[in-house]
Scaffold this active site. Structure first.
Site, PDB file in Angstrom:
ATOM      1  N   GLU A  25      -4.394  -4.248 -13.742  1.00 32.80           N
ATOM      2  CA  GLU A  25      -3.103  -4.204 -13.086  1.00 32.80           C
ATOM      3  C   GLU A  25      -2.394  -5.510 -13.351  1.00 32.80           C
ATOM      4  O   GLU A  25      -3.100  -6.612 -13.162  1.00 32.80           O
ATOM      5  CB  GLU A  25      -3.119  -3.978 -11.556  1.00 32.80           C
ATOM      6  N   ARG A  54      -8.834   2.104  -5.715  1.00 36.15           N
ATOM      7  CA  ARG A  54      -8.831   0.948  -6.323  1.00 36.15           C
ATOM      8  C   ARG A  54      -9.278   1.517  -7.726  1.00 36.15           C
ATOM      9  O   ARG A  54     -10.165   2.409  -7.826  1.00 36.15           O
ATOM     10  CB  ARG A  54     -10.118   0.069  -6.131  1.00 36.15           C
ATOM     11  N   HIS A  90       1.097  -0.085  -7.585  1.00 40.08           N
ATOM     12  CA  HIS A  90       0.265  -0.537  -6.456  1.00 40.08           C
ATOM     13  C   HIS A  90       0.997  -0.537  -5.230  1.00 40.08           C
ATOM     14  O   HIS A  90       1.119  -1.763  -4.997  1.00 40.08           O
ATOM     15  CB  HIS A  90      -0.674  -1.451  -6.993  1.00 40.08           C
TER      16      HIS A  90
HETATM   17  N1  LIG Z   1      -3.085   1.346  -3.123  1.00 37.56           N
HETATM   18  C1  LIG Z   1      -2.739   0.678  -2.124  1.00 37.56           C
HETATM   19  O1  LIG Z   1      -1.993  -0.265  -1.820  1.00 37.56           O
HETATM   20  C2  LIG Z   1      -3.973   0.511  -0.992  1.00 37.56           C
HETATM   21  C3  LIG Z   1      -5.345   0.671  -1.105  1.00 37.56           C
HETATM   22  N2  LIG Z   1      -6.207   0.383  -0.066  1.00 37.56           N
HETATM   23  C4  LIG Z   1      -7.547   0.890  -0.566  1.00 37.56           C
HETATM   24  O2  LIG Z   1      -8.161   1.892   0.306  1.00 37.56           O
HETATM   25  C5  LIG Z   1      -9.520   1.496   0.839  1.00 37.56           C
HETATM   26  C6  LIG Z   1      -9.756   2.283   2.283  1.00 37.56           C
HETATM   27  O3  LIG Z   1      -9.038   1.828   3.147  1.00 37.56           O
HETATM   28  P1  LIG Z   1      -9.511   2.310   4.755  1.00 37.56           P
HETATM   29  O4  LIG Z   1      -9.276   3.798   4.690  1.00 37.56           O
HETATM   30  O5  LIG Z   1      -8.614   1.441   5.565  1.00 37.56           O
HETATM   31  O6  LIG Z   1     -10.894   1.972   4.784  1.00 37.56           O
HETATM   32  P2  LIG Z   1     -11.967   2.438   5.589  1.00 37.56           P
HETATM   33  O7  LIG Z   1     -13.103   1.702   5.756  1.00 37.56           O
HETATM   34  O8  LIG Z   1     -11.406   2.833   7.027  1.00 37.56           O
HETATM   35  O9  LIG Z   1     -12.297   3.762   4.932  1.00 37.56           O
HETATM   36  C7  LIG Z   1     -13.211   4.117   3.715  1.00 37.56           C
HETATM   37  C8  LIG Z   1     -14.222   5.124   4.211  1.00 37.56           C
HETATM   38  O10 LIG Z   1     -14.985   5.187   2.929  1.00 37.56           O
HETATM   39  C9  LIG Z   1     -16.365   5.628   3.247  1.00 37.56           C
HETATM   40  N3  LIG Z   1     -17.283   5.224   2.133  1.00 37.56           N
HETATM   41  C10 LIG Z   1     -17.505   3.965   1.951  1.00 37.56           C
HETATM   42  N4  LIG Z   1     -18.436   3.838   0.698  1.00 37.56           N
HETATM   43  C11 LIG Z   1     -18.728   5.307   0.398  1.00 37.56           C
HETATM   44  C12 LIG Z   1     -19.113   6.084  -0.582  1.00 37.56           C
HETATM   45  N5  LIG Z   1     -20.199   5.470  -1.250  1.00 37.56           N
HETATM   46  N6  LIG Z   1     -19.320   7.603  -0.389  1.00 37.56           N
HETATM   47  C13 LIG Z   1     -18.649   8.140   0.243  1.00 37.56           C
HETATM   48  N7  LIG Z   1     -17.859   7.451   1.243  1.00 37.56           N
HETATM   49  C14 LIG Z   1     -17.960   6.274   1.683  1.00 37.56           C
HETATM   50  C15 LIG Z   1     -16.603   4.710   4.525  1.00 37.56           C
HETATM   51  O11 LIG Z   1     -17.767   5.630   5.312  1.00 37.56           O
HETATM   52  C16 LIG Z   1     -15.176   4.985   5.213  1.00 37.56           C
HETATM   53  O12 LIG Z   1     -15.226   6.183   6.016  1.00 37.56           O
HETATM   54  C17 LIG Z   1      -9.325  -0.012   0.916  1.00 37.56           C
HETATM   55  O13 LIG Z   1     -10.718  -0.630   0.812  1.00 37.56           O
HETATM   56  C18 LIG Z   1      -8.549  -0.512  -0.293  1.00 37.56           C
HETATM   57  O14 LIG Z   1      -9.415  -0.731  -1.474  1.00 37.56           O
HETATM   58  C19 LIG Z   1      -5.754   0.044   1.246  1.00 37.56           C
HETATM   59  C20 LIG Z   1      -4.539   0.224   1.427  1.00 37.56           C
HETATM   60  C21 LIG Z   1      -3.548   0.194   0.188  1.00 37.56           C
HETATM   61  O1  LIG Z   2      -4.410  -3.643   1.375  1.00 42.23           O
HETATM   62  C1  LIG Z   2      -4.811  -3.400   0.393  1.00 42.23           C
HETATM   63  O2  LIG Z   2      -6.263  -3.120  -0.025  1.00 42.23           O
HETATM   64  C2  LIG Z   2      -4.041  -2.972  -0.767  1.00 42.23           C
HETATM   65  O3  LIG Z   2      -4.167  -2.763  -1.671  1.00 42.23           O
HETATM   66  C3  LIG Z   2      -2.411  -3.369  -0.535  1.00 42.23           C
HETATM   67  O4  LIG Z   2      -2.068  -3.129   0.657  1.00 42.23           O
END
Ligand SMILES: NC(=O)C1=CN([C@@H]2O[C@H](COP(=O)(O)OP(=O)(O)OC[C@H]3O[C@@H](n4cnc5c(N)ncnc54)[C@H](O)[C@@H]3O)[C@@H](O)[C@H]2O)C=CC1
Ligand SMILES: O=C(O)C(=O)CO
Length: 319
Positions: free
Chosen positions: A266, A237, A285
């Site tokens: 965005e 993000r 994005h």
């Molecule tokens: N660009 C895009 O289109 C996309 C962006 N995202 C973003 O990616 C993020 C992560 O997705 P996932 O990997 O599925 O989530 P997840 O929950 O599996 O992984 C996040 C990791 O960050 C760690 N974490 C949380 N706060 C922390 C901190 N302050 N310091 C260190 N580590 C910390 C957690 O322990 C966890 O291991 C989503 O929340 C979303 O914002 C997700 C999908 C698509």
């Molecule tokens: O799933 C999310 O959080 C995204 O940013 C878009 O897939």
């Protein structure tokens, strides 16, 4: 009586039909200034809502007294105030897992294209500027064998680490809320402090959720800790990074380059200095944006919503 559902993002026809079989549906393909009042009016009688890419404020939800569940077509839940959901006893469902691999692919595309200057040099060819054999002015830097630093070793972070370890022979450093023994065993990943990671990684990749702890986690101090040759990757993000500090670090060559899929605002405003920097690859994005993955996300979000409305266990609840 069928529950009332407000859809605020275009859904494939078969999923709309699945919803309509069980619910009265009010459909908005997207919310704009023109239909915002109609959206708020529809929420007044809504039991469920499903969509994405729209900040859902507490004020909006105050106007939805019958709401039981919001189902977001995303894994990120930063468009919602989770404490408000907890206080009101509302369910918030999301779509983890099904987008992990596609998003990791996008992140790898950012790593490769930034290091090898793929976008910049493809434009150079298209502009007819390739007149002779290329020289140092067009060289990039290696990816294979370089150290990848992952801040956030969750689902997507680990999928990026797997690509880096198995495909590119990259040593992996990571920082996370807690160590991940499986990643250490399988990928030889080494848990380090955030500052150590920033100082040692060739690629610093942020893969965190946006929340009060992570907002502006990376700023001028953190860029100053990175190597001057470091490439910064963010597909989580935009607000996790102080964007003004990032622009300064790129302009004054505190770091080598950045690959970005997400931004503070965005769509990225046309006047953003990021668009003037050759050492930046900026994407709109697109992390999860493949036909297959977006379909899987929508299917999961509909299943989450219907389960919640039926009073069944919801497959993926964030709250
Ligand atoms: N660009 C895009 O289109 C996309 C962006 N995202 C973003 O990616 C993020 C992560 O997705 P996932 O990997 O599925 O989530 P997840 O929950 O599996 O992984 C996040 C990791 O960050 C760690 N974490 C949380 N706060 C922390 C901190 N302050 N310091 C260190 N580590 C910390 C957690 O322990 C966890 O291991 C989503 O929340 C979303 O914002 C997700 C999908 C698509
Ligand atoms: O799933 C999310 O959080 C995204 O940013 C878009 O897939």
């Amino acid at each position: 009586m069928k529950p009332h559902v407000v859809v605020y993002k275009k859904l494939p026809e078969h999923l709309l039909q699945r919803l309509q079989a069980e619910c009265n549906v009010t459909l908005f393909d997207r919310i704009t200034q023109d239909n915002r009042a109609d959206f708020l009016a529809a929420l007044k009688t809504a039991h469920g809502m499903i969509g994405a890419s729209l900040p859902i404020t507490n004020d909006m939800l105050e106007g939805a007294p019958q709401l039981r569940i919001a189902s977001t077509i995303s894994v990120g839940v930063d468009n919602f105030d989770l404490d408000y959901f907890r206080r009101r006893g509302l369910m918030l469902a999301h779509t983890p897992g099904v987008l992990t691999e596609a998003t990791a692919d996008t992140i790898f595309a950012l790593i490769l294209s930034t290091a090898r200057r793929v976008v910049e040099l493809a434009e150079y060819v298209k502009a007819g500027r390739w007149k002779g054999s290329i020289g140092e002015a067009q060289f990039g830097v290696n990816v294979h064998g370089k150290t990848l630093g992952l801040i956030g070793m969750g689902r997507i972070g680990s999928a990026v680490a797997r690509r880096a370890h198995h495909g590119f022979g990259m040593p992996i450093l990571y920082h996370n809320r807690r160590p991940d023994p499986e990643a250490e065993r399988e990928l030889d990943a080494r848990y380090v402090s955030q500052d150590e990671l920033l100082a040692q990684a060739d690629f610093v990749c942020v893969m965190l959720p946006l929340n009060a702890d992570t907002e502006r986690l990376i700023g001028a101090r953190e860029f100053a800790l990175m190597k001057r040759s470091a490439i910064f990757i963010n597909a989580s993000r935009g607000r996790i990074v102080d964007e003004a500090a990032l622009i300064e670090a790129l302009q004054d060559k505190t770091i080598y380059g950045a690959g970005l899929d997400v931004f503070e605002v965005e769509p990225l405003p046309a006047e953003s200095p990021l668009l003037q920097l050759p050492n930046v690859v900026a994407l709109p994005h697109i992390g999860s944006a493949t036909h297959e993955t977006r379909l899987a996300m929508a299917e999961l979000a509909v299943s989450n919503l219907l389960a919640g409305l039926r009073g069944e266990p919801v497959p993926h609840l964030a709250v």
